[in-house]
Design a protein around this motif. Structure first.
Motif: not given
Lengths: 318, 301
Positions: A42, A45, A274-275, A278-279, A281, A283, A288, A292, A295, B141-142, B145, B148-149, B158, B236, B240
């Motif tokens: 986190l 990012g 974020v929900a 984020f999806p 945005s 990369m 993004q 983060l 987050g 949700i964290l 994230l 994701y990273q 995804f 999500l 996705f």
């Protein structure tokens, strides 16, 4: 040509022991590593956003994704998160206390089991169901029976009237989000409080009853003083959940990135922004990175709350 | 009569005050009791309202088409168009929760065993227990994230695998908690008996302790499974969602909660109906697994 003293079977047992112990310890270390990696990824990012906007990111209210004029700030979602969570606590804590008190002291024996199970099942319902129910059932009720009749009356109170005045017609609002959150965390807090109240030795309560105390006096004079710290810990646990709740809030808060001056205005929280954003945005984009960074802030806030909750609850519920 | 009670020095006023005090105490007690009953009734009403809404709106939309068809765009205003369903989401959810549970369970089991059998009182054990408890209540949700990273970004998109990994991280602390609790209920004499027979410790743990705690451990796994069945936010950000049936773990994958989220917010009445059907399926699944877990645990007691 000395043979080893230990027999082959014994040494294989010792080897198996070492292997199994390290397997278990390794899994434990993996859990530590996961938390460390969450913080690290986190932070990494979020670095571009922190570097771009610096410390003012924390109190900037702008959220502008237009290319070339990109500018992001954390103030709106952070405030939204804290306001909805605190409002939810104000609604949920007294109710949860009532449920816990009822289930430990007041209810007849045959009611305690079924009602307790029902409250625990309420806790098991996924948050997206609360969100959907909130959007299609609770939001119209809030709008038609709370915002419209009372908003105007309360809005005419001098000085604080603006809290209730809103020209939002969608119905999705900070208040609706807090209400859904309150319903979601009520069973958690109630269950923790009930378990904590049960740890009071019966002989303490019986002595108070023997002196002629009423049930409420026993609760106020014996049970609460005995369990005070753990009760606060249970409340903090509920607060930790309210802060990070995503789906239920996303459905009903309206997701408007501006400061809400009224309870009935739409706003947003860290988790829901974020929900939502984020999806979709890009990369590696600045947006993004800003999400983060949000987050990361959410992690810091909820870690502090959860850690203090655990510290307060450490003596009980072992 | 040589009593110490003298009516002239015990004025009736005090009796009245005592009675008033008693009445006030009883009144306060009764008010608090009504308030508590009221709070409990309100809590149960919310549960009833949620279940009622789900059953009414979900069952009216739930039919064979919903269960056997993939997503189709809205048929609003044109009944000749084919109606869509949730098959892609149901399969995607089963795949991801299955893999998530399969990865998370052994790790959680080992960590729980470490805490109960090896790390009693040790500093490292304290740290692991603390971190596991934090992960248990950390915002999901964290975790999305994080994966994701860690997975989505390096893989360039995804994927169902990322979704399953995110769910596995949520499974671990749930299994840790129940495993440790159940293992620490086993009496030490049982362990001593096994060790006295000359068995190595790993055999004691696997053949005796795990077997003695089996129903509790299974309860934990079921609860973890129920929990990730309803998780939306991490999926999500990792798998996705997808509109067709797909079993490719390296592409985006549909899941029931995400499909519910997307269709409920679509604004089309027919898609919202399908979302309610999905919501009913998820809730029925989660609640029945929860009830099975509870029954298992009660049998043990």
């Amino acid at each position: 040509m000395q043979q080893p003293v230990t027999s082959p079977s014994r040494s294989s047992g010792a080897f198996g022991d070492k292997l199994f112990e390290w397997l278990c310890r390794g899994a434990g270390l993996l859990v530590l590593a996961i938390l460390g990696a969450i913080i690290l990824t986190l932070l990494v990012g979020a670095l571009p956003a922190f570097r771009e906007f610096g410390i003012p990111f924390l109190w900037s209210t702008s959220w502008n994704p237009v290319e070339g004029r990109e500018n992001y700030g954390a103030a709106v979602p952070v405030l939204g998160t804290i306001i909805t969570a605190v409002l939810a606590m104000i609604i949920a804590v007294p109710a949860a206390f009532g449920v816990a008190f009822y289930l430990t002291e007041l209810a007849p024996e045959w009611i305690r089991g079924p009602v307790g199970t029902a409250i625990e099942l309420l806790a098991a319902i996924p948050s997206i169901i609360f969100g959907m129910w909130g959007l299609f059932v609770l939001v119209p009720i809030v709008q038609n029976y709370i915002q419209l009749p009372f908003g105007e009356i309360l809005g005419s109170i001098p000085l604080i009237g603006f809290i209730f005045e809103s020209n939002n017609f969608a119905g999705t609002s900070v208040f609706a989000a807090s209400l859904v959150l309150a319903i979601m965390i009520l069973p958690f807090i109630a269950a923790t409080m009930r378990d904590v109240f049960m740890t009071v030795p019966p002989v303490y309560k019986e002595s108070a009853y023997g002196l002629g105390a009423t049930r409420w006096e026993v609760m106020r004079g014996v049970v609460i003083p005995y369990t005070r710290i753990s009760v606060v810990g249970g409340i903090m646990l509920g607060l930790g959940r309210a802060l990070g709740e995503t789906m239920a809030v996303t459905f009903v808060i309206g997701n408007a990135n501006r400061l809400a001056t009224s309870l009935f205005d739409p706003s947003t929280t860290i988790a829901s922004v974020v929900a939502m954003e984020f999806p979709e945005s890009l990369m590696g984009s600045l947006k993004q990175s800003s999400l983060l960074a949000l987050g990361f802030l959410l992690f810091v806030i909820s870690f502090i709350v959860l850690a203090s909750s655990r510290w307060l609850l450490r003596s009980r519920l072992k | 009569m040589s009593t110490t009670f003298d009516p002239s020095t015990a004025p009736a006023k005090d009796m009245a005050a005592a009675r008033a005090l008693g009445q006030r105490r009883r009144l306060v007690d009764r008010l608090v009791r009504y308030a508590c009953v009221f709070a409990t009734v309100i809590g149960l009403l919310f549960l009833a309202s949620i279940l009622f809404t789900l059953v009414v709106r979900g069952f009216s939309a739930l039919d064979l088409t919903t269960l056997t068809h993939e997503f189709e765009p809205t048929t609003y205003g044109d009944d000749t168009l084919p109606r869509g369903g949730l098959l892609h989401a149901i399969l995607g959810s089963l795949i991801q929760t299955g893999i998530g549970t399969a990865i998370g369970t052994p790790i959680g089991l080992l960590v729980g065993t470490y805490l109960a059998e090896y790390a009693r009182g040790s500093k490292l054990g304290e740290a692991v227990r603390f971190v596991s408890d934090v992960l248990l209540s950390a915002p999901s949700i964290l975790i999305g994230l994080f994966i994701y990273q860690l997975v989505v970004l390096p893989m360039g998109g995804f994927s169902g695998l990322a979704g399953a990994l995110a769910l596995a991280i949520i499974v671990i602390p749930v299994v840790v908690r129940t495993t440790e609790d159940m293992l620490s209920l086993i009496p030490n004499t049982l362990r001593e008996a096994v060790v006295a027979l000359g068995a190595p410790k790993w055999k004691m743990v696997i053949l005796v302790c795990w077997r003695a705690a089996l129903s509790g451990i299974v309860t934990g796994i079921l609860l973890a499974f129920a929990r990730i069945t309803g998780e939306t936010a991490p999926l999500l950000l990792t798998s996705f969602g997808n509109n067709v049936v797909s079993n490719n773990l390296f592409r985006s994958m549909a899941s029931l909660p995400v499909a519910i989220y997307q269709q409920a917010n679509s604004g089309f009445p027919d898609l919202i109906d399908i979302a309610w059907a999905g919501a009913l399926l998820v809730t029925l699944g989660v609640l029945s697994v929860n009830i099975i877990a509870r029954v298992l645990l009660r049998k043990r007691k």
